[in-house]
Design an enzyme around this catalytic site. Structure first.
Site, short mmCIF file in Angstrom:
data_model
loop_
_atom_site.label_atom_id
_atom_site.label_comp_id
_atom_site.label_asym_id
_atom_site.label_seq_id
_atom_site.Cartn_x
_atom_site.Cartn_y
_atom_site.Cartn_z
N TYR A 1 -36.59 60.64 -0.40
CA TYR A 1 -35.57 59.72 -0.54
C TYR A 1 -35.73 59.06 -1.84
O TYR A 1 -36.43 58.18 -1.93
CB TYR A 1 -35.58 59.13 0.74
N PHE B 1 -27.08 63.05 11.80
CA PHE B 1 -25.45 63.50 11.78
C PHE B 1 -25.14 62.92 13.07
O PHE B 1 -24.19 63.48 13.89
CB PHE B 1 -25.16 64.93 11.65
N GLY C 1 -21.25 63.22 13.46
CA GLY C 1 -20.83 64.57 13.07
C GLY C 1 -20.32 64.62 11.51
O GLY C 1 -20.61 63.58 11.03
N GLY C 2 -19.70 65.43 11.26
CA GLY C 2 -18.64 65.53 9.83
C GLY C 2 -19.65 65.18 8.64
O GLY C 2 -19.18 64.78 7.60
#
Length: 298
Positions: free
Chosen positions: A55, A210, A213-214
């Site tokens: 990250y 997630f 979602g999306g």
């Protein structure tokens, strides 16, 4: 907070809304703001932070090292299976081989200035979403678990988690002692429901990424669902908060790691932990259809 606001993770009892630190990279040009955001998370009761050396090529781990204090008693969950690749098409490369997993754990320990990481998730690369393994990165699970259990025996990691796995991989891994599973899962993408229920039965924490979602084009979004908006209006909350709260209500082993680079969003995410649904609202949310993530990704 409701009595369900805390739960077991890697031998600890923690607030079930943690913090996914990947978004701290967005504050690379304002390190002070990144440190302040993480301090605010601790003030709000967050005691589970999810991170990885890839990250921000170590930036995020550096912020965590600077922001957290021993008295905060925060469970840090690391991740291996990929390494930073700043010059690549995407800023990470797979690192699935046993010697790479060990090196990644050592990198995380140094960056975080720790002698032991309480939980380390092995991110497999044999299912989507994410980069799929090929060539010498196609590594047998048993070889990976051998080095992970050795690192646990050496005291360098406290517990082993899995990420991006199938139910068959999880079943194979159970004898090694698995503390948590991180898979893509949300109200609108419940492909792994059988795996979630296996985790409930085996007392394994379920840490969905997630959660709304999306995350990629073509994937359904929780915030597009009419039932979610109805619940939000009724409760005086946001659709995002409803989507997160549904996950906490859906199974007792769910822990969330929503990420953000903004304080207001952090506070809203954390407040999702105190939402209580009545039976009618929960039933309406449970009826939202699940769409296969694999089909959505084509």
């Amino acid at each position: 907070m409701p009595s369900t606001a805390r739960g077991a993770l890697a031998g600890r009892t923690v607030f079930r809304v943690g913090y996914g630190a990947m978004q701290l990279e967005r504050l690379r040009d304002d390190r002070g703001a990144a440190v302040a955001l993480l301090r605010r998370a601790v003030e709000l009761g967050v005691d589970h932070v999810d991170t990885a050396q890839f990250y921000g090529n170590g930036f995020v781990n550096g912020v965590i090292r600077d922001a957290l204090r021993p008295g905060d008693d925060v469970l840090i969950a690391g991740k291996v299976g990929a390494d930073p690749d700043p010059g690549g098409r995407i800023p990470l490369r797979l690192a699935q081989r046993p010697e790479e997993l060990r090196a990644s754990v050592e990198d995380n320990l140094r960056a975080l200035d720790l002698d032991r990481i309480p939980l380390v998730n092995l991110r497999r690369a044999d299912r989507r979403p994410g980069v799929l393994a090929e060539g010498d990165q196609l590594v047998d699970l048993d070889d990976q678990l051998a080095v992970m259990t050795a690192l646990r025996d050496e005291g360098k990691i406290g517990a082993i988690g899995l990420s991006g796995v199938t139910i068959d991989v999880l079943r194979r891994a159970l004898p090694a002692g698995i503390a948590c599973v991180q898979n893509a899962y949300s109200l609108v993408s419940r492909d792994d429901e059988d795996m979630l229920q296996l985790c409930v039965a085996e007392n394994i924490a379920w840490v969905p990424f997630f959660p709304l979602g999306g995350a990629f084009p073509g994937l359904p979004k929780v915030t597009d669902e009419p039932a979610v908006h109805t619940a939000a209006q009724t409760l005086g909350r946001t659709p995002e908060q409803v989507g997160l709260a549904w996950l906490l209500h859906h199974a007792p082993n769910v822990h969330l790691i929503p990420g953000t680079a903004g304080v207001a969003h952090l506070e809203a995410n954390t407040a999702a932990g105190d939402i209580v649904f009545d039976e009618e609202t929960l039933a309406a949310l449970d009826k939202v259809p699940s769409r296969s993530m694999d089909a959505s990704l084509g």
